[in-house]
Scaffold this motif. Structure first.
Motif, PDB file in Angstrom:
ATOM      1  N   VAL A 229       1.004  -1.239  -0.029  1.00 50.52           N
ATOM      2  CA  VAL A 229       0.042  -0.017  -0.031  1.00 50.52           C
ATOM      3  C   VAL A 229       0.750   1.237   0.014  1.00 50.52           C
ATOM      4  CG1 VAL A 229      -1.744   1.353   1.219  1.00 50.52           C
ATOM      5  CG2 VAL A 229      -1.991  -1.154   0.983  1.00 50.52           C
ATOM      6  N   SER A 230       1.834   1.380   0.968  1.00 49.47           N
ATOM      7  CA  SER A 230       2.797   2.424   1.098  1.00 49.47           C
ATOM      8  C   SER A 230       3.446   2.673  -0.363  1.00 49.47           C
ATOM      9  CB  SER A 230       3.431   2.268   2.292  1.00 49.47           C
ATOM     10  OG  SER A 230       4.391   1.222   1.961  1.00 49.47           O
ATOM     11  N   ASN A 231       4.181   1.536  -0.913  1.00 50.03           N
ATOM     12  CA  ASN A 231       4.882   1.497  -2.172  1.00 50.03           C
ATOM     13  C   ASN A 231       4.036   2.054  -3.111  1.00 50.03           C
ATOM     14  OD1 ASN A 231       7.165   0.756  -0.575  1.00 50.03           O
ATOM     15  ND2 ASN A 231       6.910  -1.606  -1.088  1.00 50.03           N
ATOM     16  N   LEU A 232       2.738   1.485  -3.472  1.00 48.30           N
ATOM     17  CA  LEU A 232       1.968   1.686  -4.677  1.00 48.30           C
ATOM     18  C   LEU A 232       1.562   3.324  -4.332  1.00 48.30           C
ATOM     19  CD1 LEU A 232      -0.165  -1.224  -5.112  1.00 48.30           C
ATOM     20  CD2 LEU A 232       1.782  -0.323  -6.646  1.00 48.30           C
ATOM     21  N   ALA A 233       1.310   3.823  -3.090  1.00 51.36           N
ATOM     22  CA  ALA A 233       1.017   5.135  -2.949  1.00 51.36           C
ATOM     23  C   ALA A 233       2.272   6.168  -3.440  1.00 51.36           C
ATOM     24  CB  ALA A 233       0.568   5.245  -1.512  1.00 51.36           C
ATOM     25  N   GLN A 234       3.135   5.862  -3.165  1.00 49.60           N
ATOM     26  CA  GLN A 234       4.399   6.633  -3.644  1.00 49.60           C
ATOM     27  C   GLN A 234       4.632   6.592  -4.948  1.00 49.60           C
ATOM     28  OE1 GLN A 234       6.137   8.879  -1.633  1.00 49.60           O
ATOM     29  NE2 GLN A 234       7.146   9.372  -3.767  1.00 49.60           N
ATOM     30  N   TYR A 235       4.415   5.248  -5.505  1.00 55.58           N
ATOM     31  CA  TYR A 235       4.667   5.424  -6.914  1.00 55.58           C
ATOM     32  C   TYR A 235       3.761   6.021  -7.881  1.00 55.58           C
ATOM     33  CZ  TYR A 235       5.111   3.300 -11.622  1.00 55.58           C
ATOM     34  OH  TYR A 235       5.064   3.054 -12.980  1.00 55.58           O
ATOM     35  N   PHE A 236       2.216   5.863  -7.534  1.00 55.63           N
ATOM     36  CA  PHE A 236       1.311   6.542  -8.072  1.00 55.63           C
ATOM     37  C   PHE A 236       1.565   8.203  -8.065  1.00 55.63           C
ATOM     38  CE2 PHE A 236      -0.624   2.316  -8.293  1.00 55.63           C
ATOM     39  CZ  PHE A 236      -0.849   2.262  -9.632  1.00 55.63           C
ATOM     40  N   TRP A 237       1.975   8.478  -6.753  1.00 59.74           N
ATOM     41  CA  TRP A 237       2.101   9.941  -6.780  1.00 59.74           C
ATOM     42  C   TRP A 237       3.103  10.659  -7.331  1.00 59.74           C
ATOM     43  CZ3 TRP A 237      -0.906  13.126  -4.074  1.00 59.74           C
ATOM     44  CH2 TRP A 237      -0.737  14.407  -3.831  1.00 59.74           C
ATOM     45  N   SER A 238       4.179   9.913  -7.380  1.00 62.72           N
ATOM     46  CA  SER A 238       5.499  10.353  -8.012  1.00 62.72           C
ATOM     47  C   SER A 238       6.286   9.255  -8.975  1.00 62.72           C
ATOM     48  CB  SER A 238       6.613  10.896  -7.086  1.00 62.72           C
ATOM     49  OG  SER A 238       5.956  12.044  -6.465  1.00 62.72           O
ATOM     50  N   PRO A 239       5.483   8.845  -9.798  1.00 64.10           N
ATOM     51  CA  PRO A 239       6.112   7.588 -10.672  1.00 64.10           C
ATOM     52  C   PRO A 239       7.508   7.930 -11.500  1.00 64.10           C
ATOM     53  CG  PRO A 239       4.381   8.871 -12.104  1.00 64.10           C
ATOM     54  CD  PRO A 239       4.413   9.239 -10.545  1.00 64.10           C
ATOM     55  N   GLN A 240       7.866   9.230 -11.486  1.00 65.82           N
ATOM     56  CA  GLN A 240       9.212   9.584 -12.041  1.00 65.82           C
ATOM     57  C   GLN A 240      10.240   9.397 -11.176  1.00 65.82           C
ATOM     58  OE1 GLN A 240       6.539  11.610 -12.674  1.00 65.82           O
ATOM     59  NE2 GLN A 240       5.756  10.943 -14.524  1.00 65.82           N
ATOM     60  N   ILE A 241      10.171   9.022  -9.748  1.00 67.44           N
ATOM     61  CA  ILE A 241      11.132   9.266  -8.647  1.00 67.44           C
ATOM     62  C   ILE A 241      11.483   7.745  -8.355  1.00 67.44           C
ATOM     63  CG2 ILE A 241      11.526  10.061  -6.652  1.00 67.44           C
ATOM     64  CD1 ILE A 241       9.914  12.628  -7.367  1.00 67.44           C
ATOM     65  N   LEU A 242      12.734   7.707  -8.090  1.00 67.24           N
ATOM     66  CA  LEU A 242      13.094   6.204  -7.470  1.00 67.24           C
ATOM     67  C   LEU A 242      12.942   6.476  -6.134  1.00 67.24           C
ATOM     68  CD1 LEU A 242      14.554   3.302  -7.699  1.00 67.24           C
ATOM     69  CD2 LEU A 242      16.544   4.513  -7.373  1.00 67.24           C
ATOM     70  N   PHE A 243      12.274   5.510  -5.272  1.00 69.30           N
ATOM     71  CA  PHE A 243      11.925   5.693  -3.836  1.00 69.30           C
ATOM     72  C   PHE A 243      12.475   4.166  -3.314  1.00 69.30           C
ATOM     73  CE2 PHE A 243       8.274   3.912  -5.893  1.00 69.30           C
ATOM     74  CZ  PHE A 243       7.731   3.305  -4.902  1.00 69.30           C
ATOM     75  N   GLY A 244      12.465   4.214  -1.889  1.00 73.12           N
ATOM     76  CA  GLY A 244      12.867   3.199  -1.070  1.00 73.12           C
ATOM     77  C   GLY A 244      12.699   3.537   0.469  1.00 73.12           C
ATOM     78  N   GLY A 245      12.680   2.267   1.239  1.00 75.84           N
ATOM     79  CA  GLY A 245      12.647   2.546   2.741  1.00 75.84           C
ATOM     80  C   GLY A 245      11.697   1.913   3.276  1.00 75.84           C
ATOM     81  N   MET A 246      11.754   1.542   4.616  1.00 82.96           N
ATOM     82  CA  MET A 246      10.809   0.754   5.434  1.00 82.96           C
ATOM     83  C   MET A 246       9.790   1.825   6.021  1.00 82.96           C
ATOM     84  SD  MET A 246      10.364  -2.543   6.003  1.00 82.96           S
ATOM     85  CE  MET A 246      12.044  -3.084   6.238  1.00 82.96           C
ATOM     86  N   SER A 247      10.029   3.143   5.901  1.00 84.04           N
ATOM     87  CA  SER A 247       9.133   4.050   6.912  1.00 84.04           C
ATOM     88  C   SER A 247       7.635   3.969   6.589  1.00 84.04           C
ATOM     89  CB  SER A 247       9.530   5.609   6.778  1.00 84.04           C
ATOM     90  OG  SER A 247       9.737   5.914   5.592  1.00 84.04           O
ATOM     91  N   GLY A 248       7.213   3.515   5.227  1.00 87.67           N
ATOM     92  CA  GLY A 248       5.824   3.572   5.224  1.00 87.67           C
ATOM     93  C   GLY A 248       5.472   2.307   6.004  1.00 87.67           C
ATOM     94  N   VAL A 249       6.004   1.306   6.321  1.00 90.57           N
ATOM     95  CA  VAL A 249       5.665   0.209   7.304  1.00 90.57           C
ATOM     96  C   VAL A 249       5.816   0.677   8.540  1.00 90.57           C
ATOM     97  CG1 VAL A 249       6.175  -2.136   8.026  1.00 90.57           C
ATOM     98  CG2 VAL A 249       6.336  -1.699   5.639  1.00 90.57           C
ATOM     99  N   VAL A 250       6.681   1.541   8.994  1.00 89.92           N
ATOM    100  CA  VAL A 250       6.812   2.063  10.340  1.00 89.92           C
ATOM    101  C   VAL A 250       5.694   2.863  10.490  1.00 89.92           C
ATOM    102  CG1 VAL A 250       8.153   3.669  11.759  1.00 89.92           C
ATOM    103  CG2 VAL A 250       9.423   1.888  10.339  1.00 89.92           C
ATOM    104  N   TYR A 251       5.319   3.606   9.652  1.00 89.67           N
ATOM    105  CA  TYR A 251       4.183   4.535   9.799  1.00 89.67           C
ATOM    106  C   TYR A 251       2.455   3.749  10.124  1.00 89.67           C
ATOM    107  CZ  TYR A 251       5.449   9.027  10.280  1.00 89.67           C
ATOM    108  OH  TYR A 251       6.112  10.344  10.470  1.00 89.67           O
TER     109      TYR A 251
END
Length: 344
Positions: A229-251
């Motif tokens: 859910v957190s990964n897809l939310a970030q991808y659809f918000w900014s699909p041109q940006i490489l992202f990563g990290g566990m903080s979506g799970v932490v939240y």
């Protein structure tokens, strides 16, 4: 072999919130666990077993109110114990430790005193939180893999510039190749050592308390559902940006803890002030202020998506009865293509 000694047992349906609050308020070496459809009160200190058995017997009989008692733990037995005020009038205190009751109206000096609630993060045995420990290990593994340049198989490739079409997106290409694991694995990738440390700290403080009380199965389900859910939310918000990290799970963990603390106000394994601070940090990041100080920016959409998933799953968990295990004691900023967002 376990060092916990059974003090007494109660029916599963009996409300032990007052007892749990009493234990936590005075930081007694006691715990309440659910075993064989019974609620078991156990102690690490053998010298407390008999006094606590007598105290709990009086509590069950309605003779004492645990909320109106204070506890004094001393290193040596007092020379003249007050028999009428002690937990056990005829029990011998051994091993240099004991428990004594005092009325809430006066302190030891005879002056009025107030019992202020406080929060103590329990020191859970490592064997009770295997999923949390695995997540922490994955944070540092993701940082190591990034340093070695081995993350291509873990991230969702950034989308090319132009109008976004989901059917022609990089995500659609990944899924078309059967690479479904990429819905989860961006959470493993960490762009710096502090990035991994901060997320590990959140898992250690919030995640372990959630897992130890609810069990590893529910905790793993929370992680497995919130990560995509957190990964897809970030991808659809900014699909041109490489992202990563566990903080979506932490939240997501923070969202679940937020709900549980509303459901069970006595539960304070995780200080409520810490939960609120995390929520305030989420709002500050959304304002874009932090982006001026952290290279690459913050993946705010991942935070929001994870937090929302945690809130929803926390509500479903509590409605299904899981909240009983927690009685006291039982928008992203625009960026240039190719920019990296770190989920702190």
């Amino acid at each position: 072999m376990s060092n916990w000694i059974t003090v007494c047992e109660f029916p599963l349906q009996q409300d032990l919130s007052a007892l749990a609050a009493f234990i936590q308020r005075h930081q007694l070496p006691l715990r309440i666990s659910e075993e064989n459809n019974r609620q078991r009160v156990a102690s690490l200190a053998p010298q407390l077993v008999e006094p606590m058995q007598q105290l709990l017997a009086r509590w069950q009989a309605g003779e004492v109110d645990l909320a109106q008692l204070t506890v004094h733990v001393y290193e040596e037995a007092p020379a003249q114990p007050q028999q009428e005020d002690t937990v056990s009038a005829d029990a011998e205190v051994t091993a240099g430790s004991g428990v004594e009751e005092k009325t809430p109206e006066t302190s030891a000096a005879g002056e009025p005193s107030q019992q202020m609630p406080h929060s103590v993060i329990p020191q859970w045995p490592l064997r009770q939180t295997p999923v949390s420990l695995l997540l922490i290990a994955l944070c540092f593994l993701g940082w190591f893999l990034l340093r070695q340049g081995w993350i291509e198989g873990l991230v969702i490739f950034p989308q090319q510039e132009g109008d976004f079409d989901i059917s022609r997106s990089s995500l659609a290409w990944h899924l078309g190749q059967g690479e479904f694991w990429r819905l989860w694995t961006p959470a493993i990738v960490h762009f710096s050592l502090p990035h991994a440390l901060f997320n590990s700290l959140g898992i250690w403080i919030v995640g372990r308390s959630l897992e130890a009380r609810a069990g590893s199965a529910w905790f793993a389900l929370l992680v497995l559902l919130s990560a995509p859910v957190s990964n897809l939310a970030q991808y659809f918000w900014s699909p041109q940006i490489l992202f990563g990290g566990m903080s979506g799970v932490v939240y997501a963990l923070i969202g679940a803890a937020f709900v549980i603390q509303r459901w069970q106000p006595q539960w304070r394994d995780v200080p409520s002030s810490l939960i609120w601070m995390a929520v305030v940090w989420l709002l500050v990041c959304m304002l874009g202020v932090v982006d001026y100080f952290i290279p690459g920016g913050i993946a705010n959409a991942a935070h929001i998506g994870g937090f929302a998933a945690g809130l929803l799953l926390g509500v479903l968990f509590c409605v299904a009865g899981g909240g009983q295990r927690y009685f006291a004691g039982h928008a992203a900023n625009a960026a240039e293509p190719g920019q990296v967002h770190k989920t702190f």
